[in-house]
Design an enzyme around this catalytic site. Sequence first.
Site, PDB file in Angstrom:
ATOM      1  N   THR A   1       0.835  -1.206   0.000  1.00 43.88           N
ATOM      2  CA  THR A   1       0.000   0.000   0.000  1.00 43.88           C
ATOM      3  C   THR A   1       0.864   1.249   0.000  1.00 43.88           C
ATOM      4  O   THR A   1       0.564   2.237  -0.682  1.00 43.88           O
ATOM      5  CB  THR A   1      -0.950  -0.006   1.213  1.00 43.88           C
ATOM      6  OG1 THR A   1      -1.718  -1.207   1.215  1.00 43.88           O
ATOM      7  CG2 THR A   1      -1.887   1.186   1.168  1.00 43.88           C
TER       8      THR A   1
ATOM      9  N   ASP B   1      -5.224  -2.953  -6.975  1.00 39.51           N
ATOM     10  CA  ASP B   1      -4.674  -3.605  -5.783  1.00 39.51           C
ATOM     11  C   ASP B   1      -5.287  -4.999  -5.628  1.00 39.51           C
ATOM     12  O   ASP B   1      -6.347  -5.295  -6.186  1.00 39.51           O
ATOM     13  CB  ASP B   1      -4.989  -2.741  -4.557  1.00 39.51           C
ATOM     14  CG  ASP B   1      -4.184  -3.156  -3.332  1.00 39.51           C
ATOM     15  OD1 ASP B   1      -3.194  -3.894  -3.492  1.00 39.51           O
ATOM     16  OD2 ASP B   1      -4.550  -2.742  -2.224  1.00 39.51           O
ATOM     17  N   GLU B   2      -4.620  -5.857  -4.844  1.00 41.23           N
ATOM     18  CA  GLU B   2      -5.088  -7.230  -4.585  1.00 41.23           C
ATOM     19  C   GLU B   2      -5.454  -7.941  -5.888  1.00 41.23           C
ATOM     20  O   GLU B   2      -6.486  -8.616  -6.002  1.00 41.23           O
ATOM     21  CB  GLU B   2      -6.294  -7.215  -3.630  1.00 41.23           C
ATOM     22  CG  GLU B   2      -6.018  -6.606  -2.265  1.00 41.23           C
ATOM     23  CD  GLU B   2      -5.081  -7.440  -1.398  1.00 41.23           C
ATOM     24  OE1 GLU B   2      -4.665  -8.521  -1.842  1.00 41.23           O
ATOM     25  OE2 GLU B   2      -4.766  -7.009  -0.270  1.00 41.23           O
TER      26      GLU B   2
ATOM     27  N   GLN C   1      -0.984 -15.674  -2.316  1.00 40.95           N
ATOM     28  CA  GLN C   1      -2.094 -15.374  -1.413  1.00 40.95           C
ATOM     29  C   GLN C   1      -3.443 -15.428  -2.133  1.00 40.95           C
ATOM     30  O   GLN C   1      -4.419 -14.847  -1.677  1.00 40.95           O
ATOM     31  CB  GLN C   1      -1.895 -14.002  -0.764  1.00 40.95           C
ATOM     32  CG  GLN C   1      -0.663 -13.939   0.136  1.00 40.95           C
ATOM     33  CD  GLN C   1      -0.570 -12.635   0.890  1.00 40.95           C
ATOM     34  OE1 GLN C   1      -1.355 -12.360   1.799  1.00 40.95           O
ATOM     35  NE2 GLN C   1       0.413 -11.812   0.545  1.00 40.95           N
TER      36      GLN C   1
END
Length: 748
Positions: free
Chosen positions: A33, A219-220, A250
């Site tokens: 982040t 993101d992610e 992940q």
Amino acid sequence: MSIIEELNPQQKEAVLCNDTHLRIIAGAGSGKTRVVTTRIAYLIDTCHIWPNQILAITFTNKAAKEMKERVFALLGDIALGIQISTIHSFCVRLLREDIYELGYPRNFTILDSDDQKSILKEAYREYDIDVKSYSYANVLSYISHNKTQFVDPDTAMAMAGTWQSEKIKAQVYEFYQKRLQDMMALDFDDLLLFTHRLLKNYEDIRCKWQRRFQYIHVDEFQDVDNLQYDIIKYLCGDTTLLCVVGDPDQTIYTWRGAQVDIIMNFEKDFADCKTVILNENYRSTQAILNGANALISHNENRIEKELFTRNTGDEKIVHFTALDDYNEPVWVASKIRMLHQNGIDFKNIAVLYRSNYLSRSLEKAMLDANLPYRIYGGIRFYDRAEIKDALSYLRLLTQSNEADPKEKFKDLAVRRVINSPRRGVGNKTMEQLEMIAKEHDTNLYEACKLFPGQKGKAAQNIAAFVEMIEACRALRDTVSIDLLLQTVLEKSGYMQMLENEKEIERIENIKELMHDMELFIQNDPEATLDEYMQMITLYTDKEEDTADAQFVSLMTIHAAKGLEFDYVFVYSLCDGIFPNERSVNEGGKAAMEEERRLAYVAFTRAKKQLFLSDAQGYSYMLDRIKSTSGFVKEIPEEYREEVGAKPYTNSYQGVQQIKKQQFGISAQDFLKSQNVRAQAQKQIPVTANQTNSSGQKQGKLHKGDAVVHTAFGEGVIVNIKDGLATIAFEAKFGIRKIMANHPSLSKK
């Protein structure tokens, strides 16, 4: 910018790359982040990109809020021009401008979950569908899956074939979609689907939005599904530069559409992309990372990286093996108490588990130890709907209460289960039952006995319900309470209902309740149903003290994604439980790799120390003897400290070793308060030809041997396989599976 100088070399490389597509592989705790927000600030402050030409997409409101706050701290008011939002919020913005092309007004309504349930309630009334047979959550999940896979109601009905339950859900799906169209309303899935339709089919709209953004950040990215990825690709024009951030190690949400191959194959769709790997971890100690790195290295479908840290800390990963299911949660509770006594706040401790049903034994141990806890993102075990249903059935089987002649507590039980599974008992019939109860000054169950005097199908169904309850009541003194629960749930059709609806998690919870009852009667073979229900009341009456908001967090590993705690316990690491046997059987190698990624996520939630635990003995859920998870064995021995059960040569040595290894000298008072010492002494494993607790010589057991169990009495071995004896005891206890070398078992 001075802030760039504070970054490590890999972070700096990611921030300064602004002339090509960029894939950032960000390991757990690597400061992703910070990198994204610094990169956005760099583009504006140094590269002089207009703020409104930058889009940043996240997947949770929490992540979007954090990113906005960080960018604002770096840039001030100029950050207000940057579009930072969840993908759903971005789609709303796009649709407010362009949805008129699809015949919808710009002020269309967005349905929340309560609105969706209201529509389902209409459908259920229209088609006379019972919510207990078709839960709202299950049907909404069915609708969502079909919509995001571009399966319309007509196709869903065709796919249902002769399956009645599938046809009913397809019928509700059709009703639901028609109501949305009539209301000119969109649900959360529609926000993505309508955006996708506009960008795919309307070139002018697609080009307009492509011109709007010069830099897009996602993101992610490891959690993106195909629909979301298509939207992102449609937003990228010839001059747009895309930066994606994620960690393939992940990816744990493939069950809801995430595709690990999207981030793995990103360079195939964006051929000129650059990849930067962030592998310096700022969260965990190196000891924790050593174990996590070793574990995840066994996956093949991944991008190679080795996390490292400069954090100090020499504590190895602690792996504890309990003698049985009883002692594993007690050990966890005792360690938590010791940590708290050493000054650790409860809020800095978490216990993670693979499946929700595993919280049952943990919750009891926490309550027994008077430790505050909360189920993060979930419901307490005894508050779950299926557990309340099962206990309501049992409540109808209990003895009459002389202190309460009307037994009003049975009213609640009747209301809960009389139509679960569905028996055609509607509101009108319930009103009649209540009138009968009032006229005869009795409870609803007794009113059910009087109801067959009425006419109609409802009367027949209620008569069958009473007959089933009375038949199970007659067994109350002849079978053990766990078998009684199994009987009533089968005869009532409740288990069949769950199986028809493929309610795997609810079935697991029911099985765990049966296991709880089995443990209860092992401690007291003469225990009655009423005594068990009283014990349950003691646990369900205990409330959390919310005054200081200090809790140990209990949660599934999926719920723990994105969180971190100083001290983390990963609970019940047994093969079949974690990795989950059903998932691996259905998904093969790919599912096993996801299970390993899930373990990796669990391990990397820990900042200061990681504890892993499992238990020996027979598993009610797996129907076999448990063994330590292969995930533990994939951690090299030099990275872990082994404590707990060993094949001791005698009971005295075993108890002393348990006291020393499991709990420590300072925990003896805790042991006494929990009566663990006697339990542990009773459960020490004994190998063949050793002396058991009664002093008898324990020879090798064979099929057909007559045996005596300290709790269940005399029995005959009907089968032995892999050290597990299947034994037929007297009718009350029925067929039981017990470890053949258990000290409670001896030849007759």
